[in-house]
Structure formats: structure tokens, C-alpha cells
Design a protein around this motif. Structure first.
Motif, PDB file in Angstrom:
ATOM      1  N   THR A   1       0.834  -1.206   0.000  1.00 52.66           N
ATOM      2  CA  THR A   1       0.000   0.000   0.000  1.00 52.66           C
ATOM      3  C   THR A   1       0.863   1.248   0.000  1.00 52.66           C
ATOM      4  OG1 THR A   1      -1.701  -1.166   1.276  1.00 52.66           O
ATOM      5  CG2 THR A   1      -1.862   1.227   1.192  1.00 52.66           C
ATOM      6  N   TRP A   2       0.549   2.159  -0.915  1.00 52.76           N
ATOM      7  CA  TRP A   2       1.185   3.462  -0.951  1.00 52.76           C
ATOM      8  C   TRP A   2       0.125   4.559  -0.896  1.00 52.76           C
ATOM      9  CZ3 TRP A   2       3.199  -0.582  -3.768  1.00 52.76           C
ATOM     10  CH2 TRP A   2       4.558  -0.870  -3.579  1.00 52.76           C
ATOM     11  N   HIS A   3       0.459   5.670  -0.227  1.00 50.84           N
ATOM     12  CA  HIS A   3      -0.419   6.836  -0.167  1.00 50.84           C
ATOM     13  C   HIS A   3       0.233   7.966  -0.961  1.00 50.84           C
ATOM     14  CE1 HIS A   3      -3.297   5.655   3.139  1.00 50.84           C
ATOM     15  NE2 HIS A   3      -2.411   4.676   3.183  1.00 50.84           N
ATOM     16  N   VAL A   4      -0.530   8.612  -1.813  1.00 46.27           N
ATOM     17  CA  VAL A   4      -0.039   9.759  -2.590  1.00 46.27           C
ATOM     18  C   VAL A   4      -0.938  10.958  -2.317  1.00 46.27           C
ATOM     19  CG1 VAL A   4       0.918   8.301  -4.400  1.00 46.27           C
ATOM     20  CG2 VAL A   4      -1.401   9.160  -4.634  1.00 46.27           C
ATOM     21  N   ASP A   5      -0.363  12.152  -2.392  1.00 41.21           N
ATOM     22  CA  ASP A   5      -1.170  13.356  -2.171  1.00 41.21           C
ATOM     23  C   ASP A   5      -2.273  13.455  -3.215  1.00 41.21           C
ATOM     24  OD1 ASP A   5       0.374  14.062   0.004  1.00 41.21           O
ATOM     25  OD2 ASP A   5       1.758  15.268  -1.198  1.00 41.21           O
ATOM     26  N   ARG A   6      -1.898  13.216  -4.459  1.00 39.50           N
ATOM     27  CA  ARG A   6      -2.873  13.231  -5.552  1.00 39.50           C
ATOM     28  C   ARG A   6      -2.355  12.308  -6.654  1.00 39.50           C
ATOM     29  NH1 ARG A   6      -6.880  16.660  -7.072  1.00 39.50           N
ATOM     30  NH2 ARG A   6      -6.247  18.175  -5.503  1.00 39.50           N
ATOM     31  N   LEU A   7      -3.189  11.385  -7.091  1.00 47.32           N
ATOM     32  CA  LEU A   7      -2.782  10.434  -8.125  1.00 47.32           C
ATOM     33  C   LEU A   7      -3.053  11.027  -9.502  1.00 47.32           C
ATOM     34  CD1 LEU A   7      -1.720   7.596  -8.786  1.00 47.32           C
ATOM     35  CD2 LEU A   7      -4.093   6.790  -8.725  1.00 47.32           C
ATOM     36  N   LEU A   8      -1.986  11.198 -10.288  1.00 45.88           N
ATOM     37  CA  LEU A   8      -2.098  11.756 -11.630  1.00 45.88           C
ATOM     38  C   LEU A   8      -1.678  10.684 -12.633  1.00 45.88           C
ATOM     39  CD1 LEU A   8      -0.446  15.228 -10.923  1.00 45.88           C
ATOM     40  CD2 LEU A   8      -2.885  14.703 -11.040  1.00 45.88           C
ATOM     41  N   PRO A   9      -2.595  10.126 -13.399  1.00 47.84           N
ATOM     42  CA  PRO A   9      -2.256   9.070 -14.360  1.00 47.84           C
ATOM     43  C   PRO A   9      -1.172   9.528 -15.330  1.00 47.84           C
ATOM     44  CG  PRO A   9      -4.628   9.238 -14.102  1.00 47.84           C
ATOM     45  CD  PRO A   9      -4.040  10.412 -13.372  1.00 47.84           C
ATOM     46  N   GLY A  10      -0.218   8.661 -15.565  1.00 46.07           N
ATOM     47  CA  GLY A  10       0.857   8.968 -16.501  1.00 46.07           C
ATOM     48  C   GLY A  10       1.993   9.766 -15.910  1.00 46.07           C
ATOM     49  N   GLU A  11       1.877  10.183 -14.623  1.00 45.14           N
ATOM     50  CA  GLU A  11       2.906  10.997 -13.987  1.00 45.14           C
ATOM     51  C   GLU A  11       3.735  10.164 -13.012  1.00 45.14           C
ATOM     52  OE1 GLU A  11       3.575  14.120 -14.704  1.00 45.14           O
ATOM     53  OE2 GLU A  11       1.925  14.274 -16.144  1.00 45.14           O
ATOM     54  N   THR A  12       4.931  10.675 -12.681  1.00 42.76           N
ATOM     55  CA  THR A  12       5.782  10.062 -11.664  1.00 42.76           C
ATOM     56  C   THR A  12       5.461  10.686 -10.310  1.00 42.76           C
ATOM     57  OG1 THR A  12       7.553   9.653 -13.249  1.00 42.76           O
ATOM     58  CG2 THR A  12       8.150   9.687 -10.919  1.00 42.76           C
ATOM     59  N   HIS A  13       5.352   9.859  -9.277  1.00 48.01           N
ATOM     60  CA  HIS A  13       5.000  10.334  -7.939  1.00 48.01           C
ATOM     61  C   HIS A  13       6.097   9.971  -6.948  1.00 48.01           C
ATOM     62  CE1 HIS A  13       1.240   9.766 -10.153  1.00 48.01           C
ATOM     63  NE2 HIS A  13       0.674  10.650  -9.356  1.00 48.01           N
ATOM     64  N   ARG A  14       6.458  10.916  -6.087  1.00 46.77           N
ATOM     65  CA  ARG A  14       7.362  10.624  -4.975  1.00 46.77           C
ATOM     66  C   ARG A  14       6.506  10.371  -3.739  1.00 46.77           C
ATOM     67  NH1 ARG A  14      12.583  11.010  -5.874  1.00 46.77           N
ATOM     68  NH2 ARG A  14      13.326  12.193  -7.678  1.00 46.77           N
ATOM     69  N   VAL A  15       6.752   9.236  -3.077  1.00 49.91           N
ATOM     70  CA  VAL A  15       5.896   8.829  -1.966  1.00 49.91           C
ATOM     71  C   VAL A  15       6.756   8.379  -0.790  1.00 49.91           C
ATOM     72  CG1 VAL A  15       4.017   8.117  -3.487  1.00 49.91           C
ATOM     73  CG2 VAL A  15       5.757   6.449  -2.819  1.00 49.91           C
ATOM     74  N   ASP A  16       6.145   8.376   0.388  1.00 51.54           N
ATOM     75  CA  ASP A  16       6.794   7.790   1.553  1.00 51.54           C
ATOM     76  C   ASP A  16       6.844   6.275   1.375  1.00 51.54           C
ATOM     77  OD1 ASP A  16       7.066  10.274   2.760  1.00 51.54           O
ATOM     78  OD2 ASP A  16       5.120  10.123   3.784  1.00 51.54           O
ATOM     79  N   ALA A  17       7.637   5.621   2.201  1.00 56.66           N
ATOM     80  CA  ALA A  17       7.768   4.166   2.118  1.00 56.66           C
ATOM     81  C   ALA A  17       6.391   3.517   2.240  1.00 56.66           C
ATOM     82  CB  ALA A  17       8.692   3.652   3.213  1.00 56.66           C
ATOM     83  N   GLY A  18       6.147   2.542   1.400  1.00 53.50           N
ATOM     84  CA  GLY A  18       4.870   1.843   1.440  1.00 53.50           C
ATOM     85  C   GLY A  18       4.808   0.836   2.576  1.00 53.50           C
ATOM     86  N   ALA A  19       3.601   0.347   2.821  1.00 53.85           N
ATOM     87  CA  ALA A  19       3.382  -0.663   3.865  1.00 53.85           C
ATOM     88  C   ALA A  19       3.228  -2.037   3.222  1.00 53.85           C
ATOM     89  CB  ALA A  19       2.135  -0.321   4.668  1.00 53.85           C
ATOM     90  N   THR A  20       3.774  -3.052   3.871  1.00 56.44           N
ATOM     91  CA  THR A  20       3.693  -4.425   3.387  1.00 56.44           C
ATOM     92  C   THR A  20       3.057  -5.287   4.470  1.00 56.44           C
ATOM     93  OG1 THR A  20       5.716  -4.126   2.075  1.00 56.44           O
ATOM     94  CG2 THR A  20       5.017  -6.397   2.526  1.00 56.44           C
ATOM     95  N   ARG A  21       1.973  -5.992   4.104  1.00 60.49           N
ATOM     96  CA  ARG A  21       1.286  -6.812   5.090  1.00 60.49           C
ATOM     97  C   ARG A  21       0.783  -8.107   4.452  1.00 60.49           C
ATOM     98  NH1 ARG A  21      -2.860  -3.166   8.592  1.00 60.49           N
ATOM     99  NH2 ARG A  21      -2.446  -4.768  10.144  1.00 60.49           N
ATOM    100  N   ALA A  22       0.696  -9.142   5.277  1.00 60.25           N
ATOM    101  CA  ALA A  22       0.027 -10.372   4.851  1.00 60.25           C
ATOM    102  C   ALA A  22      -1.455 -10.057   4.718  1.00 60.25           C
ATOM    103  CB  ALA A  22       0.252 -11.479   5.875  1.00 60.25           C
ATOM    104  N   GLY A  23      -1.991 -10.270   3.518  1.00 62.21           N
ATOM    105  CA  GLY A  23      -3.367  -9.863   3.278  1.00 62.21           C
ATOM    106  C   GLY A  23      -4.173 -10.896   2.532  1.00 62.21           C
ATOM    107  N   GLY A  24      -5.269 -10.412   1.980  1.00 61.56           N
ATOM    108  CA  GLY A  24      -6.323 -11.268   1.475  1.00 61.56           C
ATOM    109  C   GLY A  24      -7.497 -11.113   2.423  1.00 61.56           C
ATOM    110  N   LYS A  25      -8.703 -11.306   1.921  1.00 62.10           N
ATOM    111  CA  LYS A  25      -9.891 -10.971   2.688  1.00 62.10           C
ATOM    112  C   LYS A  25      -9.962 -11.667   4.048  1.00 62.10           C
ATOM    113  CE  LYS A  25     -13.394  -9.510  -0.568  1.00 62.10           C
ATOM    114  NZ  LYS A  25     -13.522  -8.331   0.187  1.00 62.10           N
TER     115      LYS A  25
END
Length: 322
Positions: A14-38
Motif C-alpha cells: 500500500t502506498w499513499h499519494v497526495d494526488r494520483l495523476l495518471p501517466g505521472e511520476t510520484h514521490r511517496v513515503d515508504a509503502g506498507a507491506t502486510r500479509a493480506g487477502g480478505k
């Protein structure tokens, strides 16, 4: 104890971005990694709320090793069935400005007949001590609707109530096999049943044999329905924005807790109706509070307050007795 089963788990990124712009490059904080699935998300919610839970899933390959290590670190009681294929990945991009989340889910590789047999054997073994079993998420190739229906039937005949949150023909198979509860969203409901509207789709699942249908309808809340009693609609009077990827899983956690605690949940009695109203309130509040959290499998500390805000009303006219 509540057993959750995730036949097609994922390593959630999971990554959080201030605003997602298709086709653009985004600088983001480190993403989160978790064991998932419903099912894992359901187990996380139940565990955090103090319920005795065991999470059962498959795990394979290098991604599976990372998946297993994170699950150990989480402290959630679990059992993993080894498989040859690598555990799939799921990528969520949370657009903070829009309050929306874009998700990329890998399909997952096939499970072999021997691996499926091992998974089902583990489900049956652990279910002996379970008050409820929640089977959640997509099914990997090799684990089809017929096999899911067989598993639900085995557990139901043994006296263990089963909640199923999946889609398509597998949802129909679960209902037909006597699942005590199924939880489709509006899109899944209409796609699986081919019904013209939500009410008709719910009726179709009940006619197949589901004990209770909890249909989540997004901003419109949810409907709790049984074959013999009046349907119940529950919703928040205000919209919440955030990461909705775990909202449905939080609702399933509320259903599993209600099924484990209330044997007469589906009964057409005053006590049964009261229990379903409590379920409708809690499932709505837990689902909404999950939206406020950055990662799936978590509830906001506000969930008790949100539960008090939930508006409950009849969703339909009383049903005639058969």
C-alpha cells in the motif's frame, strides 16, 4: 473460536499519494507491506477486537516467505498450508486528495489437487473447535465453486456455521450448500444472480439456501435479509472518505462475530430480529470505520461512536410466511 480461511491470499502493498495523476511520476513515503487477502483482514479485525481467531491460508515462494514472516510478526494465530506457486501480490494506491483507492490484484496461480486436499483437510480439522468459519476472497484456479460447495456442506453438516464472502458462481455454490451467511456487494450480487435489482438478487440467494444475506451497498449502507423476516437497512447519515479496501472485510468480521455469539441469528423471532439489528449496526460501523484507516484489517478508534450514529430502518415490507 472463529476460523478464517483465505484460499487465495496476497502480500498487500500500500502506498499513499497526495494526488494520483495518471501517466505521472510520484514521490511517496515508504509503502506498507502486510500479509493480506480478505480472510486475513477479517482475522486482523477480530483479533484486535478481542475475539479468539485462527487464520488459515496458503503460502508459497519468495513472496510467501515474506507473507509468512509478516503474519508471524502480527501476532495473529494462524496456520499456513505450503503450496508450490508463489503467493500473489495486491497493490493499493490511496489518493488522499480524492479519497479514493486504486487496487491492482494479481490473479494468483493454480493450486494442485494435493494442495487443495491439504487445505480442505486443515479447514475441517480446525473447524472442530470453531464457533464459526469465514471463507473469504477469490478462489485460485483448481479450487472451483464445486469444491467450495463441498467444503461448506461438510462443515454445515458437522454443525459449524459458515460465512462466505466471494463472488460469481462460487457465491451461488456457497448459498446452495447452506452457508449461514453470504456477503456480496451490490456489483457482485447482480453479477452472480443476474437479477434486475438488489432486492431480487438478495431473494435469489435466499431461495438457493443462504440463511442470511448481508449486502453491502457502498454509501447507501447495507441490507441484512433472511427468508422469513423483514429486511433491515442500515446506513451512516454522512459520507466518509479514505481507503475502502478493507471495508467489506470489516463487515464480514462483524458477521462472523455475530454468528459465533448468536445461534438464533436467522430465526424469525423477536430475539433473532434484535440480533440482526445489532449486526446491521455493527457491520455498518465497522465497515465505515475501516475506511478511515490507512491499511485494510484495521478499525478506527471511532467505531463505537459510528455505531451510535447508524440509522436502521425496514428495507422492505414484511414477508409472508411459507
Amino acid at each position: 473460536m472463529i476460523l478464517t480461511v483465505t484460499p487465495n491470499p496476497a502480500l498487500d502493498l500500500t502506498w499513499h499519494v497526495d494526488r494520483l495523476l495518471p501517466g505521472e511520476t510520484h514521490r511517496v513515503d515508504a509503502g506498507a507491506t502486510r500479509a493480506g487477502g480478505k480472510g486475513l483482514n477479517v482475522a486482523r479485525v477480530l483479533h484486535a477486537q478481542g475475539h479468539d481467531v485462527i487464520a488459515l491460508a496458503t503460502s508459497g515462494g519468495g513472496v510467501g516467505a515474506e507473507f509468512a514472516a509478516e503474519l508471524v510478526a502480527s501476532g495473529i494465530p494462524h496456520r499456513l498450508v505450503p503450496v508450490a506457486a508463489p503467493t500473489r501480490r495486491s497493490i493499493a494506491i490511496v489518493d488522499e486528495a480524492a479519497g479514493e483507492t486504486s487496487v491492482l490484484n494479481e490473479h494468483g496461480d493454480a493450486i494442485s489437487p494435493d494442495e487443495l486436499a491439504a487445505l480442505m483437510a486443515n479447514v475441517v480439522e480446525l473447524a472442530h473447535d470453531a464457533d464459526a468459519v469465514a471463507i473469504c476472497g477469490s478462489l485460485p484456479p483448481g479450487f472451483g465453486p464445486d469444491q467450495l460447495g463441498e467444503l461448506v456442506c461438510i462443515l454445515t453438516v458437522a454443525g459449524t456455521p459458515v460465512i462466505v464472502d466471494t463472488s460469481g458462481p462460487a457465491m451461488l455454490a456457497a448459498a446452495r450448500a447452506g452457508a449461514i451467511a453470504v456477503k456480496p456487494n451490490a456489483e457482485e450480487l447482480l453479477a452472480a444472480t443476474g437479477a434486475a435489482d438488489t432486492a431480487a438478487g438478495i431473494a435469489a440467494l435466499l431461495e438457493l439456501g443462504a440463511g442470511i444475506v448481508v449486502a453491502s451497498l457502498g454509501a447507501e449502507g447495507l441490507v441484512v435479509a433472511t427468508a422469513d423476516a423483514s429486511d433491515i437497512r442500515a446506513r451512516l447519515p454522512r459520507a466518509l472518505h479514505g481507503n475502502a479496501t478493507g471495508a467489506g472485510d470489516a463487515a464480514v468480521a462483524a458477521i462472523a462475530a455475530a454468528v459465533a455469539e448468536t445461534p438464533g441469528l436467522t430465526a424469525n423471532t423477536p430475539d433473532g430480529e434484535s440480533a440482526r439489528i445489532r449486526l446491521a449496526r455493527r457491520a455498518t460501523a465497522w465497515s465505515a470505520s475501516a475506511v478511515l484507516m490507512p491499511l485494510a484489517g484495521e478499525l478506527s478508534p471511532e467505531h463505537d461512536g459510528l455505531e451510535r450514529e447508524v440509522v436502521v430502518s425496514p428495507a422492505s415490507e414484511p414477508k409472508e410466511s411459507a
